[in-house]
Design an enzyme around this catalytic site. Structure first.
Site, PDB file in Angstrom:
ATOM      1  N   LYS A   1     -21.187   5.732   9.289  1.00 21.00           N
ATOM      2  CA  LYS A   1     -22.589   5.404   9.559  1.00 21.00           C
ATOM      3  C   LYS A   1     -22.992   4.099   8.877  1.00 21.00           C
ATOM      4  O   LYS A   1     -24.065   3.566   9.143  1.00 21.00           O
ATOM      5  CB  LYS A   1     -23.510   6.510   9.046  1.00 21.00           C
ATOM      6  CG  LYS A   1     -23.185   7.916   9.515  1.00 21.00           C
ATOM      7  CD  LYS A   1     -23.606   8.179  10.918  1.00 21.00           C
ATOM      8  CE  LYS A   1     -23.500   9.677  11.233  1.00 21.00           C
ATOM      9  NZ  LYS A   1     -23.787   9.973  12.637  1.00 21.00           N
TER      10      LYS A   1
ATOM     11  N   ASP B   1     -28.636  15.946   2.832  1.00 21.22           N
ATOM     12  CA  ASP B   1     -27.756  15.346   3.835  1.00 21.22           C
ATOM     13  C   ASP B   1     -28.189  13.897   4.022  1.00 21.22           C
ATOM     14  O   ASP B   1     -29.231  13.610   4.598  1.00 21.22           O
ATOM     15  CB  ASP B   1     -27.882  16.135   5.138  1.00 21.22           C
ATOM     16  CG  ASP B   1     -27.106  15.524   6.297  1.00 21.22           C
ATOM     17  OD1 ASP B   1     -26.528  14.427   6.126  1.00 21.22           O
ATOM     18  OD2 ASP B   1     -27.092  16.135   7.383  1.00 21.22           O
TER      19      ASP B   1
ATOM     20  N   CYS C   1     -27.237  16.846  18.492  1.00 20.44           N
ATOM     21  CA  CYS C   1     -26.834  17.881  17.528  1.00 20.44           C
ATOM     22  C   CYS C   1     -28.029  18.347  16.702  1.00 20.44           C
ATOM     23  O   CYS C   1     -27.908  18.632  15.509  1.00 20.44           O
ATOM     24  CB  CYS C   1     -25.705  17.389  16.620  1.00 20.44           C
ATOM     25  SG  CYS C   1     -24.136  17.141  17.461  1.00 20.44           S
TER      26      CYS C   1
ATOM     27  N   HIS D   1     -29.658  18.465  11.506  1.00 19.55           N
ATOM     28  CA  HIS D   1     -28.469  18.348  12.355  1.00 19.55           C
ATOM     29  C   HIS D   1     -27.730  19.686  12.312  1.00 19.55           C
ATOM     30  O   HIS D   1     -27.797  20.418  11.329  1.00 19.55           O
ATOM     31  CB  HIS D   1     -27.593  17.220  11.786  1.00 19.55           C
ATOM     32  CG  HIS D   1     -26.421  16.837  12.620  1.00 19.55           C
ATOM     33  ND1 HIS D   1     -25.254  17.586  12.651  1.00 19.55           N
ATOM     34  CD2 HIS D   1     -26.201  15.769  13.426  1.00 19.55           C
ATOM     35  CE1 HIS D   1     -24.376  16.987  13.441  1.00 19.55           C
ATOM     36  NE2 HIS D   1     -24.930  15.892  13.925  1.00 19.55           N
TER      37      HIS D   1
ATOM     38  N   GLN E   1     -27.838   9.981   7.624  1.00 14.49           N
ATOM     39  CA  GLN E   1     -28.676   9.013   8.340  1.00 14.49           C
ATOM     40  C   GLN E   1     -29.424   8.064   7.411  1.00 14.49           C
ATOM     41  O   GLN E   1     -29.886   7.013   7.846  1.00 14.49           O
ATOM     42  CB  GLN E   1     -29.678   9.749   9.231  1.00 14.49           C
ATOM     43  CG  GLN E   1     -29.053  10.474  10.399  1.00 14.49           C
ATOM     44  CD  GLN E   1     -28.345   9.524  11.357  1.00 14.49           C
ATOM     45  OE1 GLN E   1     -28.806   8.416  11.617  1.00 14.49           O
ATOM     46  NE2 GLN E   1     -27.211   9.953  11.884  1.00 14.49           N
TER      47      GLN E   1
END
Length: 404
Positions: free
Chosen positions: A224, A198, A362, A121, A201
């Protein structure tokens, strides 16, 4: 098996109509929906104990402080951090990444090397580019293949004693690919590099154990995973957080202040300047409690059913191509219809009450790799159903007929 009827009843927004049609919400990779149980926590905060935390002796402030710090402990236990003070509450994944990048600006030297992946991202690309521009460090990229997987042999060759940092997402937001982060972390540590994962997700689908992963930094956003927007967390190993300088100056992050010299507070407050998103932090903890009550193993199994069913049904449509075909992926399907722009399909689907995301998500380098302007992305959550996927299929067929 999940009782999806009971679960769907927890989400009031799923009862609404869009353009006169029942809402089919397949934009969960951007933002998940919020259950009534979390909404009630937000209302309760503003209705009954809204006050600033940590600095008040009055009852409301103490109550708010207790609930905010209890939420920090909930987050700690969810991610299995060793200490609660290793959980820094931020505005979300992007701020968490920028906090670490800011800190490493004082630790890197010219010609040091940092590694990101081709699946990132923008928020896990741009801060590191800025860091390299500031320090003279070199940015290297793990390449991807046509299936949307990282080329691990190439990653091994990129690593050297010059590598200081490695940054990779746990799961690709654009393709749903689950990256082999255990191997990535282990190999980076073998050359003495730190690793930031990260988890924006991954956290809606899996329950990361940061100690088992032996990761140095892990970041996530509440919105999220059934929580509110504007709040997230940075996990950092205590040794690393102590090495980094404060990210912002202001109230709360200080120990003693004078015009001659200021000393800083210990963890976690060193990185939490100013009044935080108090309600958001408390609601973040409530959202984790909600999802844990359902069970992440149950969530993963049900979403795998949705992914398999959705993939099979979409591939029945002639001229439809799916991007991101790794065996190891989560409930995200990025696709296009031959000769039709994804934006046009998304616009027509919205007229039918179906919410999908279109564009580069993104993650523009991924789209450049495939030489496409973007994709239509349908991302499923545990409150979605196969019947909703059937509605999507009919919508895509109708859009194809109208736009061909």
């Amino acid at each position: 098996m999940l009782d999806w009827k009971k679960i769907r009843a927890d989400f009031p927004i799923l009862n609404r109509k869009v353009n006169g049609k029942p809402l089919v919400y397949f934009d969960n990779a951007a933002t998940s929906q919020t259950p009534q149980q979390v909404i009630d926590v937000i209302v309760d905060y503003y209705s009954n104990y809204n006050a600033n935390i940590h600095r008040g002796v009055h009852s409301l402030s103490q109550e708010a402080t207790d609930k905010y710090e209890a939420a920090r402990h909930t987050i700690q236990h969810h991610f299995n951090a060793k200490h609660a003070y290793e959980i820094i509450l931020t505005s979300g994944t992007t701020e968490s990444i920028n906090l670490v990048a800011h800190g490493f600006a004082s630790l890197l030297e010219k010609d040091d090397e940092v590694i990101v992946s081709a699946l990132e991202h923008h928020s896990n690309i741009v801060p590191w580019q800025m860091l390299c521009e500031k320090t003279g460090a070199l940015l290297k990229v793990i390449p991807m293949n046509q299936n949307g997987e990282l080329e691990m042999d190439s990653y091994s060759k990129l690593l050297s004693n010059k590598t200081k940092l490695v940054f990779v997402n746990h799961i690709s937001n654009a393709l749903g690919t689950i990256n082999p982060i255990e191997k990535i972390i282990e190999q980076a540590h073998n050359v003495g590099a730190a690793v930031l994962i990260d988890g924006a997700q991954s956290c809606p689908h899996v329950k990361p154990d940061v100690q088992a992963l032996n990761v140095d930094f892990y970041v996530a956003s509440a919105h999220k995973m059934c929580g509110p927007t504007g709040v997230g967390m940075l996990y950092g190993k205590e040794e690393w957080l102590n090495k980094l300088p404060p990210y912002q100056g202001g109230g709360e992050m200080i120990d003693q202040v004078s015009f001659t010299k200021t000393t800083y507070a210990g963890l976690p407050h060193k990185f939490e300047a100013g009044t935080p998103n108090i309600c958001g932090g408390i609601a973040f903890g409530a959202a984790l409690n909600y999802m844990n009550a359902i069970g992440f193993n149950n969530i993963a199994a049900y979403e795998k059913e949705l992914l398999d069913y959705g993939t099979k049904r979409l591939l029945e449509i002639e001229g439809l191509k799916i991007y991101g075909t790794s065996i190891n992926k989560t409930s995200v399907i990025s696709f296009n219809l031959k000769g039709i722009h994804p934006y046009d399909v998304g616009t027509l689907l919205d007229k039918m009450g179906i919410a999908v995301r279109t564009g580069h998500h993104c993650a523009q380098p991924i789209m450049d790799y495939y030489k496409i302007p973007g994709t239509i992305r349908a991302s499923f959550a545990f409150y979605n159903t196969k019947a909703e996927i059937d509605t999507l299929i009919e919508g895509v067929k109708k859009a194809k007929m109208m736009l061909s």
